[in-house]
Design a protein around this motif. Structure first.
Motif, PDB file in Angstrom:
ATOM      1  N   ASP A  86       0.818  -1.220   0.000  1.00 32.40           N
ATOM      2  CA  ASP A  86       0.000   0.000   0.000  1.00 32.40           C
ATOM      3  C   ASP A  86       0.850   1.267   0.000  1.00 32.40           C
ATOM      4  N   LEU A  87       2.105   1.186  -0.477  1.00 33.90           N
ATOM      5  CA  LEU A  87       2.977   2.356  -0.433  1.00 33.90           C
ATOM      6  C   LEU A  87       2.410   3.509  -1.260  1.00 33.90           C
ATOM      7  N   GLY A  88       1.806   3.224  -2.405  1.00 33.65           N
ATOM      8  CA  GLY A  88       1.205   4.288  -3.197  1.00 33.65           C
ATOM      9  C   GLY A  88       0.106   5.012  -2.447  1.00 33.65           C
ATOM     10  N   GLU A  89      -0.728   4.242  -1.746  1.00 33.06           N
ATOM     11  CA  GLU A  89      -1.798   4.851  -0.952  1.00 33.06           C
ATOM     12  C   GLU A  89      -1.220   5.714   0.166  1.00 33.06           C
ATOM     13  N   ARG A  90      -0.148   5.245   0.782  1.00 32.55           N
ATOM     14  CA  ARG A  90       0.488   6.029   1.852  1.00 32.55           C
ATOM     15  C   ARG A  90       1.092   7.323   1.301  1.00 32.55           C
ATOM     16  N   LEU A  91       1.681   7.262   0.106  1.00 33.17           N
ATOM     17  CA  LEU A  91       2.236   8.471  -0.504  1.00 33.17           C
ATOM     18  C   LEU A  91       1.137   9.482  -0.806  1.00 33.17           C
ATOM     19  N   ARG A  92       0.015   9.021  -1.337  1.00 31.28           N
ATOM     20  CA  ARG A  92      -1.103   9.937  -1.595  1.00 31.28           C
ATOM     21  C   ARG A  92      -1.591  10.564  -0.296  1.00 31.28           C
ATOM     22  N   GLY A  93      -1.641   9.768   0.768  1.00 32.20           N
ATOM     23  CA  GLY A  93      -2.076  10.300   2.049  1.00 32.20           C
ATOM     24  C   GLY A  93      -1.142  11.352   2.606  1.00 32.20           C
ATOM     25  N   ALA A  94       0.134  11.304   2.196  1.00 35.72           N
ATOM     26  CA  ALA A  94       1.125  12.285   2.660  1.00 35.72           C
ATOM     27  C   ALA A  94       1.196  13.515   1.760  1.00 35.72           C
ATOM     28  N   GLY A  95       0.357  13.584   0.731  1.00 35.56           N
ATOM     29  CA  GLY A  95       0.321  14.768  -0.116  1.00 35.56           C
ATOM     30  C   GLY A  95       0.974  14.619  -1.474  1.00 35.56           C
ATOM     31  N   PHE A  96       1.427  13.422  -1.825  1.00 34.97           N
ATOM     32  CA  PHE A  96       2.000  13.198  -3.145  1.00 34.97           C
ATOM     33  C   PHE A  96       0.884  13.043  -4.184  1.00 34.97           C
ATOM     34  N   VAL A  97       1.181  13.455  -5.406  1.00 33.59           N
ATOM     35  CA  VAL A  97       0.227  13.340  -6.508  1.00 33.59           C
ATOM     36  C   VAL A  97       0.801  12.384  -7.551  1.00 33.59           C
ATOM     37  N   PRO A  98       0.107  11.295  -7.877  1.00 32.73           N
ATOM     38  CA  PRO A  98       0.629  10.349  -8.872  1.00 32.73           C
ATOM     39  C   PRO A  98       0.475  10.879 -10.293  1.00 32.73           C
ATOM     40  N   GLU A  99       1.510  10.668 -11.085  1.00 30.39           N
ATOM     41  CA  GLU A  99       1.440  10.938 -12.507  1.00 30.39           C
ATOM     42  C   GLU A  99       1.115   9.636 -13.235  1.00 30.39           C
ATOM     43  N   PRO A 100       0.881   9.664 -14.537  1.00 27.48           N
ATOM     44  CA  PRO A 100       0.479   8.444 -15.244  1.00 27.48           C
ATOM     45  C   PRO A 100       1.492   7.306 -15.097  1.00 27.48           C
ATOM     46  N   GLU A 101       0.953   6.110 -14.922  1.00 22.98           N
ATOM     47  CA  GLU A 101       1.786   4.912 -14.805  1.00 22.98           C
ATOM     48  C   GLU A 101       2.501   4.628 -16.122  1.00 22.98           C
ATOM     49  N   GLU A 102       3.751   4.165 -16.023  1.00 25.17           N
ATOM     50  CA  GLU A 102       4.525   3.783 -17.193  1.00 25.17           C
ATOM     51  C   GLU A 102       5.014   2.355 -17.021  1.00 25.17           C
ATOM     52  N   ALA A 103       5.373   1.722 -18.128  1.00 27.61           N
ATOM     53  CA  ALA A 103       5.878   0.351 -18.088  1.00 27.61           C
ATOM     54  C   ALA A 103       7.399   0.376 -18.085  1.00 27.61           C
ATOM     55  N   LEU A 104       8.006  -0.370 -17.153  1.00 30.48           N
ATOM     56  CA  LEU A 104       9.451  -0.580 -17.183  1.00 30.48           C
ATOM     57  C   LEU A 104       9.721  -1.658 -18.225  1.00 30.48           C
ATOM     58  N   MET A 105      10.364  -1.266 -19.332  1.00 28.74           N
ATOM     59  CA  MET A 105      10.642  -2.201 -20.422  1.00 28.74           C
ATOM     60  C   MET A 105      12.147  -2.286 -20.657  1.00 28.74           C
ATOM     61  N   VAL A 106      12.623  -3.503 -20.905  1.00 30.44           N
ATOM     62  CA  VAL A 106      14.053  -3.756 -21.063  1.00 30.44           C
ATOM     63  C   VAL A 106      14.260  -4.653 -22.275  1.00 30.44           C
ATOM     64  N   ALA A 107      15.373  -4.438 -22.972  1.00 33.79           N
ATOM     65  CA  ALA A 107      15.731  -5.276 -24.118  1.00 33.79           C
ATOM     66  C   ALA A 107      17.243  -5.391 -24.193  1.00 33.79           C
ATOM     67  N   GLU A 108      17.711  -6.401 -24.906  1.00 32.61           N
ATOM     68  CA  GLU A 108      19.129  -6.542 -25.215  1.00 32.61           C
ATOM     69  C   GLU A 108      19.506  -5.464 -26.233  1.00 32.61           C
ATOM     70  N   ALA A 109      20.512  -4.654 -25.905  1.00 30.20           N
ATOM     71  CA  ALA A 109      20.886  -3.545 -26.785  1.00 30.20           C
ATOM     72  C   ALA A 109      21.304  -4.034 -28.164  1.00 30.20           C
ATOM     73  N   ALA A 110      22.066  -5.112 -28.220  1.00 32.85           N
ATOM     74  CA  ALA A 110      22.545  -5.609 -29.516  1.00 32.85           C
ATOM     75  C   ALA A 110      21.400  -6.062 -30.403  1.00 32.85           C
ATOM     76  N   GLU A 111      20.357  -6.627 -29.804  1.00 31.18           N
ATOM     77  CA  GLU A 111      19.210  -7.074 -30.600  1.00 31.18           C
ATOM     78  C   GLU A 111      18.462  -5.886 -31.188  1.00 31.18           C
ATOM     79  N   VAL A 112      18.203  -4.875 -30.379  1.00 31.14           N
ATOM     80  CA  VAL A 112      17.479  -3.693 -30.871  1.00 31.14           C
ATOM     81  C   VAL A 112      18.320  -2.942 -31.899  1.00 31.14           C
ATOM     82  N   ALA A 113      19.646  -2.966 -31.721  1.00 27.06           N
ATOM     83  CA  ALA A 113      20.540  -2.291 -32.654  1.00 27.06           C
ATOM     84  C   ALA A 113      20.564  -2.953 -34.017  1.00 27.06           C
ATOM     85  N   GLY A 114      20.041  -4.182 -34.111  1.00 24.09           N
ATOM     86  CA  GLY A 114      20.061  -4.891 -35.375  1.00 24.09           C
ATOM     87  C   GLY A 114      21.381  -5.547 -35.676  1.00 24.09           C
TER      88      GLY A 114
END
Length: 262
Positions: A86-114
């Motif tokens: 419930d850390l997000g809920e606790r942060l909101r209760g302390a006055g923090f404002v959430p921005e839009p959720e994003e996805a943590l995405m990872v790839a092998e650099a050599a593969e994406v580089a072609g």
């Protein structure tokens, strides 16, 4: 890719053991929290935490005291796999404002580089140029403001600082259609980690859907692979997530910026 192993490596190298990401910044561990403190135009916030229900409230209050004493707004970068649940809920209760959720995405650099397959090239009429001076940074800022509809003043100052004092840790690029900048992006190269970060990729509205964003991802992947980075990391919005998925990126978690304004 072993998702759990790579996520654990990401957490350790880029969050728990993070180094300052710009001039004038310091990273310190205070109890169960790792935070970065920097100038007002830099990134200020919590990078990592290892909290349980008993310690969360005081840890949150401690960070609020620290940053507000400096007059800084700051971000608590919360990942879905962080505790307590419930850390997000606790942060909101302390006055923090959430921005839009994003996805943590990872790839092998050599593969994406072609390097082991098909390379994603820039579309016809587009030239990818490196940014090395104040004039180039001004163009990056103008693209950022048009692409995202936000003020680019802090980005401009931060990028100028990095290029002047730590040019080996950042690569900025522009996609040019003749003499018009139509897209821009950054590649962050933190020393001592396996992860290069893709940031700020944005394309002006009239050039979207033509492969420019994809080409800038592939270009930065080639730079990262050439400098010895194994992985690319992106905090992906809903708009970029499908493109990144087609380029071979895997979703490891989600991240939500919780922002506190003093």
């Amino acid at each position: 890719m072993d998702n759990q192993r790579v996520r654990a490596l990401f957490d350790r190298q880029t969050r728990r053991d993070a180094l300052p990401d710009g001039p004038g910044c310091t990273v310190e561990r205070v109890g169960d929290v790792v935070r970065q403190t920097g100038p007002a135009h830099g990134w200020n916030g919590v990078l990592w935490s290892a909290l349980d229900e008993a310690r969360a409230e005081e840890a949150i209050a401690g960070q609020v005291r620290h940053f507000t004493s400096l007059g800084r707004s700051f971000e608590w970068k919360l990942y879905a796999h962080d505790g307590p649940a419930d850390l997000g809920e606790r942060l909101r209760g302390a006055g923090f404002v959430p921005e839009p959720e994003e996805a943590l995405m990872v790839a092998e650099a050599a593969e994406v580089a072609g390097l082991h397959g098909v390379r994603a090239e820039a579309p016809e009429g587009i030239e990818i140029r490196p940014v090395t001076d104040e004039a180039g940074v001004a163009l990056v800022t103008s693209v950022h403001e048009r692409a995202f509809g936000t003020d680019g003043a802090h980005l401009r100052r931060r990028l100028l600082d990095q290029l002047a004092t730590r040019p080996d840790t950042v690569v900025a690029v522009l996609a040019m259609a003749g003499d018009r900048p139509v897209s821009s992006a950054r590649l962050e190269l933190p020393p001592g980690t396996a992860f290069a970060g893709l940031w700020g990729g944005g394309t002006v509205p009239e050039w979207r859907g033509r492969g420019v964003y994809r080409a800038l991802v592939a270009h930065r992947a080639r730079v990262a692979a050439g400098r010895g980075y194994r992985y690319l990391q992106v905090d992906a919005s809903d708009r970029s997530r499908p493109i990144l998925g087609r380029l071979g990126f895997t979703r490891l978690s989600t991240t939500t910026p919780y922002v506190y304004e003093p």
